[in-house]
Design an enzyme around this catalytic site. Sequence first.
Site, PDB file in Angstrom:
ATOM      1  N   GLU A   1      10.684  -4.768   4.740  1.00  9.96           N
ATOM      2  CA  GLU A   1      11.239  -6.524   4.336  1.00  9.96           C
ATOM      3  C   GLU A   1      10.435  -6.635   2.910  1.00  9.96           C
ATOM      4  O   GLU A   1      10.795  -7.019   2.000  1.00  9.96           O
ATOM      5  CB  GLU A   1       9.191  -6.909   5.544  1.00  9.96           C
ATOM      6  CG  GLU A   1       9.667  -7.159   6.329  1.00  9.96           C
ATOM      7  CD  GLU A   1       9.245  -5.875   7.159  1.00  9.96           C
ATOM      8  OE1 GLU A   1       8.738  -4.892   6.484  1.00  9.96           O
ATOM      9  OE2 GLU A   1       8.891  -6.014   8.506  1.00  9.96           O
TER      10      GLU A   1
ATOM     11  N   HIS B   1      -5.950 -33.114  17.355  1.00  9.52           N
ATOM     12  CA  HIS B   1      -5.080 -33.658  17.608  1.00  9.52           C
ATOM     13  C   HIS B   1      -4.256 -32.870  17.859  1.00  9.52           C
ATOM     14  O   HIS B   1      -2.867 -33.645  18.539  1.00  9.52           O
ATOM     15  CB  HIS B   1      -4.698 -35.130  17.170  1.00  9.52           C
ATOM     16  CG  HIS B   1      -6.073 -35.976  16.234  1.00  9.52           C
ATOM     17  ND1 HIS B   1      -5.319 -37.136  16.436  1.00  9.52           N
ATOM     18  CD2 HIS B   1      -6.645 -36.334  15.248  1.00  9.52           C
ATOM     19  CE1 HIS B   1      -7.172 -37.492  15.971  1.00  9.52           C
ATOM     20  NE2 HIS B   1      -7.002 -37.125  15.117  1.00  9.52           N
TER      21      HIS B   1
ATOM     22  N   LYS C   1       8.754  -0.935  14.441  1.00  9.86           N
ATOM     23  CA  LYS C   1       9.221  -0.570  13.470  1.00  9.86           C
ATOM     24  C   LYS C   1      10.521   0.192  13.329  1.00  9.86           C
ATOM     25  O   LYS C   1      12.147   0.422  13.104  1.00  9.86           O
ATOM     26  CB  LYS C   1       8.779  -0.108  11.993  1.00  9.86           C
ATOM     27  CG  LYS C   1       7.729  -1.272  11.697  1.00  9.86           C
ATOM     28  CD  LYS C   1       6.567   0.017  10.513  1.00  9.86           C
ATOM     29  CE  LYS C   1       5.504  -1.001  10.087  1.00  9.86           C
ATOM     30  NZ  LYS C   1       4.929  -0.351   9.344  1.00  9.86           N
TER      31      LYS C   1
ATOM     32  N   LYS D   1       0.709  -0.965   0.273  1.00 11.88           N
ATOM     33  CA  LYS D   1       0.300  -0.086   0.151  1.00 11.88           C
ATOM     34  C   LYS D   1       0.937   1.651  -0.276  1.00 11.88           C
ATOM     35  O   LYS D   1       0.883   2.214  -1.035  1.00 11.88           O
ATOM     36  CB  LYS D   1      -0.959  -0.373   1.290  1.00 11.88           C
ATOM     37  CG  LYS D   1      -1.720   1.528   1.357  1.00 11.88           C
ATOM     38  CD  LYS D   1      -2.628   0.867   2.353  1.00 11.88           C
ATOM     39  CE  LYS D   1      -3.299   2.688   2.444  1.00 11.88           C
ATOM     40  NZ  LYS D   1      -4.663   2.217   3.244  1.00 11.88           N
TER      41      LYS D   1
ATOM     42  N   GLU E   1      -4.986  -6.670  14.467  1.00 10.87           N
ATOM     43  CA  GLU E   1      -4.409  -5.490  13.903  1.00 10.87           C
ATOM     44  C   GLU E   1      -5.882  -4.410  13.514  1.00 10.87           C
ATOM     45  O   GLU E   1      -5.831  -2.932  14.630  1.00 10.87           O
ATOM     46  CB  GLU E   1      -4.329  -5.317  12.499  1.00 10.87           C
ATOM     47  CG  GLU E   1      -3.227  -4.098  12.593  1.00 10.87           C
ATOM     48  CD  GLU E   1      -2.578  -4.439  10.799  1.00 10.87           C
ATOM     49  OE1 GLU E   1      -2.894  -4.370  10.467  1.00 10.87           O
ATOM     50  OE2 GLU E   1      -1.065  -4.817  10.741  1.00 10.87           O
TER      51      GLU E   1
ATOM     52  N   GLY F   1      -5.323  -1.319   4.835  1.00  7.50           N
ATOM     53  CA  GLY F   1      -4.054  -2.813   4.210  1.00  7.50           C
ATOM     54  C   GLY F   1      -5.102  -4.076   4.990  1.00  7.50           C
ATOM     55  O   GLY F   1      -4.697  -5.076   3.486  1.00  7.50           O
ATOM     56  N   ARG F   2      -5.528  -4.119   5.740  1.00  4.38           N
ATOM     57  CA  ARG F   2      -5.814  -5.828   6.058  1.00  4.38           C
ATOM     58  C   ARG F   2      -7.756  -6.050   5.349  1.00  4.38           C
ATOM     59  O   ARG F   2      -8.240  -6.936   5.908  1.00  4.38           O
ATOM     60  CB  ARG F   2      -5.990  -5.542   7.566  1.00  4.38           C
ATOM     61  CG  ARG F   2      -6.724  -4.487   7.972  1.00  4.38           C
ATOM     62  CD  ARG F   2      -6.621  -5.093  10.024  1.00  4.38           C
ATOM     63  NE  ARG F   2      -6.759  -4.040  10.726  1.00  4.38           N
ATOM     64  CZ  ARG F   2      -5.954  -2.410  10.816  1.00  4.38           C
ATOM     65  NH1 ARG F   2      -4.948  -2.184   9.817  1.00  4.38           N
ATOM     66  NH2 ARG F   2      -6.652  -1.646  11.257  1.00  4.38           N
TER      67      ARG F   2
HETATM   68  O1  F6P Z   1       2.838  -2.415  10.098  1.00  6.94           O
HETATM   69  C1  F6P Z   1       1.327  -2.989   9.731  1.00  6.94           C
HETATM   70  C2  F6P Z   1       1.087  -2.779   8.345  1.00  6.94           C
HETATM   71  O2  F6P Z   1       1.246  -1.707   7.177  1.00  6.94           O
HETATM   72  C3  F6P Z   1      -0.419  -3.070   7.734  1.00  6.94           C
HETATM   73  O3  F6P Z   1      -1.197  -2.974   8.717  1.00  6.94           O
HETATM   74  C4  F6P Z   1      -0.128  -3.477   6.294  1.00  6.94           C
HETATM   75  O4  F6P Z   1      -0.816  -4.079   6.258  1.00  6.94           O
HETATM   76  C5  F6P Z   1       1.005  -3.942   6.184  1.00  6.94           C
HETATM   77  O5  F6P Z   1       1.665  -3.778   6.689  1.00  6.94           O
HETATM   78  C6  F6P Z   1       1.977  -3.556   4.836  1.00  6.94           C
HETATM   79  O6  F6P Z   1       2.322  -2.555   4.328  1.00  6.94           O
HETATM   80  P1  F6P Z   1       2.101  -2.150   3.038  1.00  6.94           P
HETATM   81  O7  F6P Z   1       1.087  -2.825   2.085  1.00  6.94           O
HETATM   82  O8  F6P Z   1       2.273  -0.838   3.860  1.00  6.94           O
HETATM   83  O9  F6P Z   1       3.401  -2.989   2.912  1.00  6.94           O
END
Ligand code: F6P
Length: 600
Positions: free
Chosen positions: A265, A437, A565, A259, A406, A320-321
């Site tokens: 990452e 199980h 972060k 987003k 979240e 995002g979610r």
């Molecule tokens: O760190 C949490 C978050 O902001 C989530 O809410 C989001 O889905 C995820 O990181 C990834 O963010 P992005 O889509 O901006 O890379």
Amino acid sequence: MSKLTRSPAWQALKAHHTAIEPVHMRQMFQDDPARFDRFSLRLGNLLFDYSKNRINGETIKLLVALAGQAELPACIGRMFGGERINFTERRAVLHTALRNCSGHPVYVGGMTRCAQATGAGMPPPRLLPQTAGCAITSDLASVVGSPSRMASSSTSNVSEADGKDVMPDVRRVLGLMRRFSDAVRNGQHVGYTGKPISDIVNIGIGGSDLGPLMACEALRPYASPKLRAHFVSNVDGTHLAETLKKLDAETTLFIVSSKTFTTQETLTNACSARAWLVGKLGDEQAVAKHFAAVSTNLKATGEFGINPDNVFEFWDWVGGRYSLWSAIGLPIALYIGMDRFEELLGGAYAMDEHFRSAPPERNMPVLLGLLGVWYGNFFGAGSNAVLPYDQYLHRFPAYLQQLEMESNGKRVDRDGNAVDYDTGMVVWGEPGTNGQHAFYQLIHQGTRMIPADFLAPLHSQNPGGEHHSILLANCFAQTEALMLGKTAGEARAELIAQGLHGEALEALLPHKVFPGNRPTNTLLFDKLDPHTLGMLIALYEHKVFVQGVVWNINSFDQWGVELGKQLAGKILPELCGAAAVSGHDASTNGLIGHLSGHAP
Ligand code: F6P
């Protein structure tokens, strides 16, 4: 005491809890043979059985009163109406616009008033046939022949202006997704060396990973046999390395999904994937054919060097979610095809229409949310198990973890006051019989109450043998066992029948008793097709919304992920020797010290 906990509705529920606590569900079922009919609900092919809960008619009345006191109907209207209900980020929350099949405009900033957007006074929702796709349909006309495909996207990465109808942009991007996914699937879009694409790798994390990953897994039976989907999220280099090992650069398409397009990452993985691709194909030019991006940040995707023709935008009003319905769903569209993706949207739309129009006491997301409140706030339950009896839903619990935890993992209310009641529960789970199980022991005989949701299809995507009957027998047996339990009398009779008596029997007896009275919901559906999956996801999205409204919290921000972060940003240069180690506690200093001399 907060306004909520001293409110009449809360206090009434507290008193009611005292009355209902000693009552066993066995008794409730004995007293009311029509209990299943009273406490179950159907929507399309989805059956929601909530009769195995510690409730009676009065409980539902009181929970609905709690929702009414929180002005839930008006709040639903505010969300669907585009108001900036995510007030800490000044954003509208309009994932429902992404699957709005009504043909009506949706305005950012709340041009639709609450009363118009909820039950009373609303025209009846348009009914969709069970298997219908979404009448929203991708707008290819506005894509083909447009001088610049971004022509109407001037608002990307900026807050949308109040009063803007978002639907033309939604349709346009769906059109782009259709064009691109068709081209990849029919072999028109080929790799740099002219070979068709065989593998898609989504690089993203959180909402830019979990939704598409879960949905691609869930809808595998609908996937093109010519395409494989992979998901790389973890910054641990192993995730990418192990994925790349299986791939041929000539036939691999990477989708960088973020987003913000600032997520460490994702950008780290994307850079390494790009280096791998260029290394394998020996030319920077190859990137244009092998990389696509999905983001609200078009400036950053450009800077990363992604061909603008392969960039798919979405907007700040998509959390995002909550984003799998947007271009973040591109891997899903590629994998199962755009028609099927639109069926997924259609399923969510059917749930949306139910949510905004059904009375609260017959409203699936409202009931699911309120039952969670009942157990979390009045019985002290701290976690909620989600137990799919469908292997294809094996990532559903992980997806719900982000959605619920979240969204509702918040400790202050909308006025910034610390709450004096529990909010979001821990969500966890695994596919059904595996869980049986492993951890069901604790659910049956442990000391904690763990309300659980059981999900199962009537028909398997892979019929054959006795598998599915055995699976469903287990599913139904578990909810029955959790409800009924086994009394000391029953356990004793069983042990006697097995020939045990005397001290040996007495010693074993307490271990054989099940208290029962453990609440479950069961969601049954015909089979796990795109439409049904859309309904299920939207059901849980709205459940989260209902709970957030009752708890008076902002379900749409996520400041809690920022501190870690920030600190990682400070520690990274220290680990690399680019900055002096300073300002940490003794433990963190110790860990950093331990690493020096063991270069990562
Ligand atoms: O760190 C949490 C978050 O902001 C989530 O809410 C989001 O889905 C995820 O990181 C990834 O963010 P992005 O889509 O901006 O890379």
